[in-house]
Enzyme design. Structure first.
Site, PDB file in Angstrom:
ATOM      1  N   SER A  12       0.851  -1.194   0.000  1.00  0.00           N
ATOM      2  CA  SER A  12       0.000   0.000   0.000  1.00  0.00           C
ATOM      3  C   SER A  12       0.878   1.232   0.000  1.00  0.00           C
ATOM      4  O   SER A  12       1.688   1.428   0.920  1.00  0.00           O
ATOM      5  CB  SER A  12      -0.886   0.034   1.243  1.00  0.00           C
ATOM      6  OG  SER A  12      -1.460   1.320   1.372  1.00  0.00           O
ATOM      7  N   HIS A  35      -1.335  -1.327  -4.168  1.00  0.00           N
ATOM      8  CA  HIS A  35      -2.606  -1.061  -3.497  1.00  0.00           C
ATOM      9  C   HIS A  35      -2.718   0.443  -3.242  1.00  0.00           C
ATOM     10  O   HIS A  35      -1.817   1.059  -2.665  1.00  0.00           O
ATOM     11  CB  HIS A  35      -2.642  -1.842  -2.185  1.00  0.00           C
ATOM     12  CG  HIS A  35      -3.945  -1.779  -1.451  1.00  0.00           C
ATOM     13  ND1 HIS A  35      -5.026  -2.554  -1.793  1.00  0.00           N
ATOM     14  CD2 HIS A  35      -4.332  -1.036  -0.379  1.00  0.00           C
ATOM     15  CE1 HIS A  35      -6.034  -2.308  -0.958  1.00  0.00           C
ATOM     16  NE2 HIS A  35      -5.636  -1.383  -0.088  1.00  0.00           N
ATOM     17  N   ASP A  37      -4.973   3.365  -1.598  1.00  0.00           N
ATOM     18  CA  ASP A  37      -6.014   3.616  -0.590  1.00  0.00           C
ATOM     19  C   ASP A  37      -6.629   4.995  -0.772  1.00  0.00           C
ATOM     20  O   ASP A  37      -5.964   6.013  -0.546  1.00  0.00           O
ATOM     21  CB  ASP A  37      -5.406   3.512   0.815  1.00  0.00           C
ATOM     22  CG  ASP A  37      -5.169   2.067   1.228  1.00  0.00           C
ATOM     23  OD1 ASP A  37      -6.110   1.272   1.126  1.00  0.00           O
ATOM     24  OD2 ASP A  37      -4.034   1.752   1.649  1.00  0.00           O
ATOM     25  N   MET A  39      -9.317   7.595   0.597  1.00  0.00           N
ATOM     26  CA  MET A  39     -10.119   7.908   1.799  1.00  0.00           C
ATOM     27  C   MET A  39     -10.690   9.306   1.652  1.00  0.00           C
ATOM     28  O   MET A  39      -9.960  10.240   1.306  1.00  0.00           O
ATOM     29  CB  MET A  39      -9.225   7.865   3.035  1.00  0.00           C
ATOM     30  CG  MET A  39      -8.516   6.544   3.228  1.00  0.00           C
ATOM     31  SD  MET A  39      -7.479   6.635   4.691  1.00  0.00           S
ATOM     32  CE  MET A  39      -6.767   4.973   4.674  1.00  0.00           C
ATOM     33  N   HIS A  68      -8.619   0.774  -3.578  1.00  0.00           N
ATOM     34  CA  HIS A  68      -9.491   0.523  -2.428  1.00  0.00           C
ATOM     35  C   HIS A  68     -10.229   1.815  -2.085  1.00  0.00           C
ATOM     36  O   HIS A  68      -9.658   2.743  -1.510  1.00  0.00           O
ATOM     37  CB  HIS A  68      -8.607   0.045  -1.260  1.00  0.00           C
ATOM     38  CG  HIS A  68      -9.340  -0.289  -0.012  1.00  0.00           C
ATOM     39  ND1 HIS A  68      -8.693  -0.554   1.167  1.00  0.00           N
ATOM     40  CD2 HIS A  68     -10.660  -0.412   0.255  1.00  0.00           C
ATOM     41  CE1 HIS A  68      -9.587  -0.827   2.111  1.00  0.00           C
ATOM     42  NE2 HIS A  68     -10.796  -0.736   1.578  1.00  0.00           N
ATOM     43  N   MET A  70     -12.395   3.804   0.034  1.00  0.00           N
ATOM     44  CA  MET A  70     -13.003   3.979   1.362  1.00  0.00           C
ATOM     45  C   MET A  70     -13.743   5.315   1.319  1.00  0.00           C
ATOM     46  O   MET A  70     -13.340   6.300   1.947  1.00  0.00           O
ATOM     47  CB  MET A  70     -11.907   3.950   2.435  1.00  0.00           C
ATOM     48  CG  MET A  70     -11.371   2.536   2.664  1.00  0.00           C
ATOM     49  SD  MET A  70      -9.804   2.549   3.567  1.00  0.00           S
ATOM     50  CE  MET A  70      -8.672   2.781   2.204  1.00  0.00           C
ATOM     51  N   MET A 139     -11.145  -6.771   5.571  1.00  0.00           N
ATOM     52  CA  MET A 139     -10.366  -5.830   6.393  1.00  0.00           C
ATOM     53  C   MET A 139      -9.981  -6.491   7.716  1.00  0.00           C
ATOM     54  O   MET A 139     -10.839  -6.995   8.445  1.00  0.00           O
ATOM     55  CB  MET A 139     -11.173  -4.563   6.697  1.00  0.00           C
ATOM     56  CG  MET A 139     -11.416  -3.640   5.511  1.00  0.00           C
ATOM     57  SD  MET A 139      -9.943  -3.126   4.609  1.00  0.00           S
ATOM     58  CE  MET A 139      -8.985  -2.303   5.900  1.00  0.00           C
ATOM     59  N   GLY A 144      -9.056   3.194   7.638  1.00  0.00           N
ATOM     60  CA  GLY A 144      -8.823   4.613   7.898  1.00  0.00           C
ATOM     61  C   GLY A 144      -7.361   4.974   8.111  1.00  0.00           C
ATOM     62  O   GLY A 144      -6.943   6.064   7.758  1.00  0.00           O
ATOM     63  N   PHE A 145      -6.616   4.047   8.674  1.00  0.00           N
ATOM     64  CA  PHE A 145      -5.228   4.365   9.003  1.00  0.00           C
ATOM     65  C   PHE A 145      -4.326   3.155   8.787  1.00  0.00           C
ATOM     66  O   PHE A 145      -4.745   2.014   9.043  1.00  0.00           O
ATOM     67  CB  PHE A 145      -5.116   4.814  10.465  1.00  0.00           C
ATOM     68  CG  PHE A 145      -5.934   6.043  10.755  1.00  0.00           C
ATOM     69  CD1 PHE A 145      -5.409   7.304  10.537  1.00  0.00           C
ATOM     70  CD2 PHE A 145      -7.248   5.922  11.206  1.00  0.00           C
ATOM     71  CE1 PHE A 145      -6.178   8.447  10.777  1.00  0.00           C
ATOM     72  CE2 PHE A 145      -8.017   7.057  11.451  1.00  0.00           C
ATOM     73  CZ  PHE A 145      -7.481   8.323  11.228  1.00  0.00           C
ATOM     74  N   GLY A 146      -3.099   3.426   8.361  1.00  0.00           N
ATOM     75  CA  GLY A 146      -2.083   2.385   8.307  1.00  0.00           C
ATOM     76  C   GLY A 146      -1.512   2.163   9.700  1.00  0.00           C
ATOM     77  O   GLY A 146      -1.796   2.920  10.634  1.00  0.00           O
ATOM     78  N   GLY A 147      -0.721   1.097   9.819  1.00  0.00           N
ATOM     79  CA  GLY A 147       0.036   0.888  11.048  1.00  0.00           C
ATOM     80  C   GLY A 147      -0.729   0.342  12.238  1.00  0.00           C
ATOM     81  O   GLY A 147      -0.248   0.402  13.367  1.00  0.00           O
ATOM     82  N   ASP A 177      -6.339  -7.058   4.214  1.00  0.00           N
ATOM     83  CA  ASP A 177      -5.762  -5.715   4.315  1.00  0.00           C
ATOM     84  C   ASP A 177      -5.796  -5.230   5.756  1.00  0.00           C
ATOM     85  O   ASP A 177      -6.861  -5.108   6.359  1.00  0.00           O
ATOM     86  CB  ASP A 177      -6.581  -4.784   3.404  1.00  0.00           C
ATOM     87  CG  ASP A 177      -6.052  -3.359   3.350  1.00  0.00           C
ATOM     88  OD1 ASP A 177      -4.969  -3.090   3.892  1.00  0.00           O
ATOM     89  OD2 ASP A 177      -6.737  -2.522   2.725  1.00  0.00           O
TER      90      ASP A 177
HETATM   91  C1  DX5 Z   1      -6.339   0.907   5.972  1.00  0.00           C
HETATM   92  C2  DX5 Z   1      -5.897   0.715   4.539  1.00  0.00           C
HETATM   93  C3  DX5 Z   1      -4.776  -0.234   4.408  1.00  0.00           C
HETATM   94  C4  DX5 Z   1      -3.511   0.264   5.042  1.00  0.00           C
HETATM   95  C5  DX5 Z   1      -2.673  -0.914   5.397  1.00  0.00           C
HETATM   96  O1  DX5 Z   1      -7.479   1.697   5.991  1.00  0.00           O
HETATM   97  O2  DX5 Z   1      -6.980   0.196   3.758  1.00  0.00           O
HETATM   98  O3  DX5 Z   1      -4.550  -0.596   3.042  1.00  0.00           O
HETATM   99  O4  DX5 Z   1      -2.787   1.122   4.213  1.00  0.00           O
HETATM  100  O5  DX5 Z   1      -1.615  -0.472   6.186  1.00  0.00           O
HETATM  101  P1  DX5 Z   1      -0.855  -1.469   7.181  1.00  0.00           P
HETATM  102  O6  DX5 Z   1      -0.304  -2.585   6.352  1.00  0.00           O
HETATM  103  O7  DX5 Z   1       0.176  -0.580   7.781  1.00  0.00           O
HETATM  104  O8  DX5 Z   1      -1.873  -1.959   8.169  1.00  0.00           O
HETATM  105 ZN    ZN Z   2      -6.502  -0.672   1.725  1.00  0.00          ZN
END
Ligand code: DX5
Ligand code: ZN
Length: 221
Positions: A12, A35, A37, A39, A68, A70, A139, A144-147, A177
């Site tokens: 991503s 990927h 994202d 948002m 993706h 969102m 999911m 909404g957020f990575g990490g 994901d």
């Molecule tokens: C979350 C995103 C994911 C995200 C994954 O809302 O849809 O694609 O970027 O990030 P990691 O791998 O850090 O969980």
């Molecule tokens: Zn995603």
């Protein structure tokens, strides 16, 4: 029994450094998909970027873009993202009243159609419509957020999907994901995933390409 796919690794770019997107995409030269994202600050509390940046990513790579969405009202936007170069368009079932109609709309644009479910959304109501979808994105974090941390209980949906897809001989891919890393990918593969999104695990590493290779090895069942 459905055909076996090699594990697909989809980094991503949400976790990449946007000030040097070209180099960041070059750093994952061994990935299968990219990927993307999207948002909108409404469907999820965070805002990322829109169709123009998606089109920029498309210009920077030959790899299929796994987009993706969102966002609210995805039916209003799929054409723009198709034009931006999406290979697959993933919308959320929570954001639309008629997922099958939207899948038809996406396929009519010449793009692979996929839906995603948030952690609190059951998969059962959608099983009867799987033939309309090229991919399902489960999911494993709240979008909404990575990490964030991987939610292993979401693998129950993957197992249900795997069973249903194999029993019916469909070729719908299962993607996961959220929180995928070298310590979580094996259990997701074991549950039956074909494709794996990884953001921070890839981009926070010194050598993203080495992590992509390692994830693929760990995902081989
Ligand atoms: C979350 C995103 C994911 C995200 C994954 O809302 O849809 O694609 O970027 O990030 P990691 O791998 O850090 O969980
Ligand atoms: Zn995603």
């Amino acid at each position: 029994m459905a055909m076996q796919h090699a594990p697909i690794i989809a980094p991503s770019i949400l976790a990449a450094d946007f000030s040097r997107l070209g180099e960041e995409i070059a750093r994952i030269h061994n990935a299968d998909w990219v990927h993307v994202d999207i948002m909108d600050g409404h469907f999820v509390p965070n805002l990322s970027f829109g169709p123009d940046i998606a089109a920029t990513v498309h210009r920077l790579t030959d790899k299929p873009l796994d987009v993706h969405l969102m966002i609210e009202e995805p039916e209003r936007w799929v054409e723009r993202y198709a034009q931006a170069g999406a290979h697959t368009l993933i919308f959320h079932v929570e954001a639309t009243a008629d997922p099958v109609a939207l899948a038809r709309q996406i396929r009519a644009l010449g793009v692979r159609a996929a839906f995603s479910v948030k952690p609190g959304t059951p998969i059962e109501p959608y099983l009867e419509h799987l033939e309309h979808f090229d991919e399902v994105l489960v999911m494993s974090v709240e979008p909404g957020f990575g990490g964030q941390s991987f939610m292993p209980e979401q693998l129950e949906k993957v197992r249900t999907l795997r069973r249903t897809i194999d029993e019916r001989g469909l070729d719908t891919l299962i993607e996961i994901d959220g929180g995928i890393s070298e310590s979580t990918i094996a259990q997701a593969a074991e549950a039956g995933c074909d494709a794996f999104v990884a953001g921070s695990a890839v981009y926070k590493a010194d050598d993203p390409a080495a992590v992509v290779d390692s994830l693929r090895t760990l995902a081989r069942r």
